[in-house]
Design an enzyme around this catalytic site. Sequence first.
Site, PDB file in Angstrom:
ATOM      1  N   LYS A 256      11.551 -16.331  10.432  1.00 42.05           N
ATOM      2  CA  LYS A 256      10.100 -16.595  10.443  1.00 42.05           C
ATOM      3  C   LYS A 256       9.536 -16.549   9.031  1.00 42.05           C
ATOM      4  O   LYS A 256       8.630 -17.299   8.692  1.00 42.05           O
ATOM      5  CB  LYS A 256       9.354 -15.638  11.369  1.00 42.05           C
ATOM      6  CG  LYS A 256       9.037 -14.299  10.752  1.00 42.05           C
ATOM      7  CD  LYS A 256       7.709 -13.750  11.213  1.00 42.05           C
ATOM      8  CE  LYS A 256       7.505 -12.354  10.681  1.00 42.05           C
ATOM      9  NZ  LYS A 256       6.710 -12.199   9.477  1.00 42.05           N
ATOM     10  N   ASN A 257      10.091 -15.704   8.164  1.00 39.55           N
ATOM     11  CA  ASN A 257       9.555 -15.601   6.798  1.00 39.55           C
ATOM     12  C   ASN A 257       9.913 -16.810   5.936  1.00 39.55           C
ATOM     13  O   ASN A 257       9.426 -16.944   4.816  1.00 39.55           O
ATOM     14  CB  ASN A 257      10.031 -14.315   6.123  1.00 39.55           C
ATOM     15  CG  ASN A 257       9.250 -13.109   6.605  1.00 39.55           C
ATOM     16  OD1 ASN A 257       8.321 -13.246   7.396  1.00 39.55           O
ATOM     17  ND2 ASN A 257       9.631 -11.928   6.137  1.00 39.55           N
TER      18      ASN A 257
ATOM     19  N   ARG B  87       5.659 -10.781  17.203  1.00 43.91           N
ATOM     20  CA  ARG B  87       5.290 -11.562  16.018  1.00 43.91           C
ATOM     21  C   ARG B  87       6.504 -12.145  15.323  1.00 43.91           C
ATOM     22  O   ARG B  87       6.421 -13.218  14.718  1.00 43.91           O
ATOM     23  CB  ARG B  87       4.594 -10.680  14.990  1.00 43.91           C
ATOM     24  CG  ARG B  87       3.361 -10.016  15.449  1.00 43.91           C
ATOM     25  CD  ARG B  87       2.887  -9.183  14.311  1.00 43.91           C
ATOM     26  NE  ARG B  87       2.600 -10.092  13.219  1.00 43.91           N
ATOM     27  CZ  ARG B  87       1.493 -10.085  12.512  1.00 43.91           C
ATOM     28  NH1 ARG B  87       0.568  -9.207  12.782  1.00 43.91           N
ATOM     29  NH2 ARG B  87       1.307 -10.934  11.548  1.00 43.91           N
TER      30      ARG B  87
ATOM     31  N   ARG C 187      -1.632  -3.849   0.306  1.00 43.71           N
ATOM     32  CA  ARG C 187      -1.210  -5.243   0.222  1.00 43.71           C
ATOM     33  C   ARG C 187      -2.215  -6.219  -0.388  1.00 43.71           C
ATOM     34  O   ARG C 187      -2.712  -7.136   0.279  1.00 43.71           O
ATOM     35  CB  ARG C 187      -0.751  -5.724   1.600  1.00 43.71           C
ATOM     36  CG  ARG C 187       0.331  -4.833   2.150  1.00 43.71           C
ATOM     37  CD  ARG C 187       0.991  -5.387   3.344  1.00 43.71           C
ATOM     38  NE  ARG C 187       1.880  -6.489   3.054  1.00 43.71           N
ATOM     39  CZ  ARG C 187       2.558  -7.139   3.962  1.00 43.71           C
ATOM     40  NH1 ARG C 187       2.439  -6.802   5.221  1.00 43.71           N
ATOM     41  NH2 ARG C 187       3.365  -8.121   3.635  1.00 43.71           N
TER      42      ARG C 187
ATOM     43  N   CYS D 161      -3.383  -3.436   5.567  1.00 44.32           N
ATOM     44  CA  CYS D 161      -2.825  -3.559   6.902  1.00 44.32           C
ATOM     45  C   CYS D 161      -2.039  -2.312   7.222  1.00 44.32           C
ATOM     46  O   CYS D 161      -1.984  -1.372   6.428  1.00 44.32           O
ATOM     47  CB  CYS D 161      -1.971  -4.807   7.027  1.00 44.32           C
ATOM     48  SG  CYS D 161      -0.429  -4.712   6.155  1.00 44.32           S
TER      49      CYS D 161
ATOM     50  N   ASP E  75      12.232  -4.519   5.058  1.00 41.77           N
ATOM     51  CA  ASP E  75      12.126  -4.936   6.460  1.00 41.77           C
ATOM     52  C   ASP E  75      13.267  -4.403   7.337  1.00 41.77           C
ATOM     53  O   ASP E  75      13.251  -4.604   8.555  1.00 41.77           O
ATOM     54  CB  ASP E  75      12.065  -6.469   6.555  1.00 41.77           C
ATOM     55  CG  ASP E  75      10.710  -7.012   6.126  1.00 41.77           C
ATOM     56  OD1 ASP E  75       9.787  -6.210   5.875  1.00 41.77           O
ATOM     57  OD2 ASP E  75      10.567  -8.251   6.029  1.00 41.77           O
TER      58      ASP E  75
HETATM   59  C1  UD1 Z   1       6.959 -10.523   2.277  1.00 44.88           C
HETATM   60  C2  UD1 Z   1       7.487 -10.616   3.686  1.00 44.88           C
HETATM   61  C3  UD1 Z   1       7.562  -9.228   4.321  1.00 44.88           C
HETATM   62  C4  UD1 Z   1       8.342  -8.275   3.435  1.00 44.88           C
HETATM   63  C5  UD1 Z   1       7.799  -8.305   2.010  1.00 44.88           C
HETATM   64  C6  UD1 Z   1       8.659  -7.488   1.044  1.00 44.88           C
HETATM   65  C7  UD1 Z   1       6.717 -12.792   4.404  1.00 44.88           C
HETATM   66  C8  UD1 Z   1       5.801 -13.584   5.264  1.00 44.88           C
HETATM   67  N1  UD1 Z   1       6.590 -11.480   4.471  1.00 44.88           N
HETATM   68  O1  UD1 Z   1       5.618 -10.033   2.348  1.00 44.88           O
HETATM   69  O2  UD1 Z   1       8.231  -9.355   5.575  1.00 44.88           O
HETATM   70  O3  UD1 Z   1       8.217  -6.962   3.944  1.00 44.88           O
HETATM   71  O4  UD1 Z   1       7.780  -9.652   1.501  1.00 44.88           O
HETATM   72  O5  UD1 Z   1       9.969  -7.924   1.072  1.00 44.88           O
HETATM   73  O6  UD1 Z   1       7.550 -13.330   3.717  1.00 44.88           O
HETATM   74  N2  UD1 Z   1       1.770  -6.891  -4.221  1.00 44.88           N
HETATM   75  C9  UD1 Z   1       0.722  -6.706  -5.095  1.00 44.88           C
HETATM   76  N3  UD1 Z   1      -0.067  -7.785  -5.391  1.00 44.88           N
HETATM   77  C10 UD1 Z   1       0.150  -9.032  -4.867  1.00 44.88           C
HETATM   78  C11 UD1 Z   1       1.236  -9.209  -4.003  1.00 44.88           C
HETATM   79  C12 UD1 Z   1       2.023  -8.125  -3.698  1.00 44.88           C
HETATM   80  O7  UD1 Z   1       0.483  -5.598  -5.572  1.00 44.88           O
HETATM   81  O8  UD1 Z   1      -0.592  -9.955  -5.188  1.00 44.88           O
HETATM   82  C13 UD1 Z   1       2.639  -5.764  -3.863  1.00 44.88           C
HETATM   83  C14 UD1 Z   1       2.601  -5.431  -2.372  1.00 44.88           C
HETATM   84  O9  UD1 Z   1       1.507  -4.593  -2.050  1.00 44.88           O
HETATM   85  C15 UD1 Z   1       3.928  -4.762  -2.190  1.00 44.88           C
HETATM   86  C16 UD1 Z   1       4.846  -5.536  -3.141  1.00 44.88           C
HETATM   87  O10 UD1 Z   1       3.982  -6.129  -4.095  1.00 44.88           O
HETATM   88  O11 UD1 Z   1       3.859  -3.421  -2.590  1.00 44.88           O
HETATM   89  C17 UD1 Z   1       5.703  -6.590  -2.506  1.00 44.88           C
HETATM   90  O12 UD1 Z   1       4.907  -7.385  -1.662  1.00 44.88           O
HETATM   91  P1  UD1 Z   1       5.219  -8.920  -1.373  1.00 44.88           P
HETATM   92  O13 UD1 Z   1       6.604  -9.254  -1.777  1.00 44.88           O
HETATM   93  O14 UD1 Z   1       4.111  -9.746  -1.929  1.00 44.88           O
HETATM   94  O15 UD1 Z   1       5.116  -8.946   0.205  1.00 44.88           O
HETATM   95  P2  UD1 Z   1       4.678 -10.188   1.062  1.00 44.88           P
HETATM   96  O16 UD1 Z   1       5.005 -11.423   0.341  1.00 44.88           O
HETATM   97  O17 UD1 Z   1       3.281  -9.992   1.559  1.00 44.88           O
END
Ligand code: UD1
Length: 439
Positions: free
Chosen positions: A22-23, A401, A122, A117, A309
């Site tokens: 899904k990701n 989900r 996040r 969340c 995950d």
């Molecule tokens: C994606 C995955 C999720 C997985 C996560 C980490 C999808 C749809 N979801 O989520 O399943 O758990 O990667 O492997 O692919 N952060 C910031 N600023 C930002 C973006 C991120 O501070 O603008 C931080 C987040 O809070 C977190 C870390 O960076 O602590 C990693 O997050 P990120 O890799 O962005 O997670 P997602 O892409 O939301």
Amino acid sequence: MDKFRIRGGHAIKGRVSISGAKNSALPCMAAAILTPGTITLHNIPYVRDIITQRRLLEDIGAHVLTPELRTHKISAAHIEIMAAPYELVKTMRASVLALGPLLARFGRARVSLPGGCAIGARPIDLHLAGFTKLGAEVFLEAGDVVARAPQDGLVGAEIQFEKVSVTGTENLMMAATLAHGTTTIHNAAREPEVKDLAELLNKMGARVRGAGTPTIQIEGVTELGGAEHTIIPDRIETGTFIVAAAITKGELEIRDCNPEHCNRVIAKLREVGVEIEEINQSTLHVRCGPRGLKAGDLITEPYPRFPTDMQAQYMALMTQANGRSVITETIFENRFMHASELQRMGARIQISHDTATVDGPSRLIGARVQASDLRASASLVLAGLVAEGETLIDRVYHIDRGYEKIETKLKEVGADIERVRESVTSPLPSQEEEEEDDA
Ligand code: UD1
């Protein structure tokens, strides 16, 4: 709200087939916004986040056909609205993936700013800083992120991510495909899902190099066309089924997976006593080793290291291992909510900040527990499979989900699990189900 009723103590045995990731499917569906051509995606998992993403695409004017259950044909030839509304974003953070493609093709985008969340704050600051680097004007208006490209479109730039972000990398990669000039993303996420998206983008006519490494280079093109692509297998579902076989002392043939994407998970699980044999490039054979499970410390980190995950599922497994395991979560600040539910089943777990100490083995006893996020729910299912008596898991919409028919797949390999429907359910979230966790 549906529940799962599990009667534990049955070793699972047989064959299971892994669904599409899904990701990977979510960003690939968003990539369809980049072109007036048709994007055909195969191996789309039938999970709720995909239905939400489809709704987002349709809401903005795209047409989505499903000639087969797992095939989506998406045409974004006529996009009417360049916005993702609060109602959708609050149920699924990955809706922010619409920002990059809308901005790149139409020069403007409006997406509700996702809040915190279940698993942490996040933010999406890294996505937004990246769009600004590409020349966009980005501001907040009435709770929405509004982004506008310069008159002549986005301009390629050097983007240095302070932190590795998966969807951040994907959003910027998509935005840069239609920018003038070359964009380089430094400290990019290396997840297989990023690479899968890059493959689709290249099939559409983009020029993306280096996906899967920390440096991705995107040479902008003037337009993208239609393409056909098959989504990679879900590596987290694969890992979850490996744990299911190990925790129940069962034996499982896991098909249609990609063992290469699970290297670190496989290595860690072998280290704690799980026998995992690679039958071929898409099949694994798993069983618990003759000496049982032993404790093992774990740190979650970005790919290619151990994924956050899979942390909750690993914790469930460690409740059955001999000795003390120290689990450190480095990605999300609030991702131990499954621990208190596992404790209610008899697990011995202590939490201190980003560290969980698990003492095993524990005799788990079935209890009424509550799922709090997607992967936490999976860990409760795994614990329920090995617990004595009956476990009733509330709020399984979280698991719906991201896991395709997990109860059906487990039942087929001998688990005693059933879905208890409390009301007529819709595949879309109901009011009370609108909390998001999105992992
Ligand atoms: C994606 C995955 C999720 C997985 C996560 C980490 C999808 C749809 N979801 O989520 O399943 O758990 O990667 O492997 O692919 N952060 C910031 N600023 C930002 C973006 C991120 O501070 O603008 C931080 C987040 O809070 C977190 C870390 O960076 O602590 C990693 O997050 P990120 O890799 O962005 O997670 P997602 O892409 O939301």
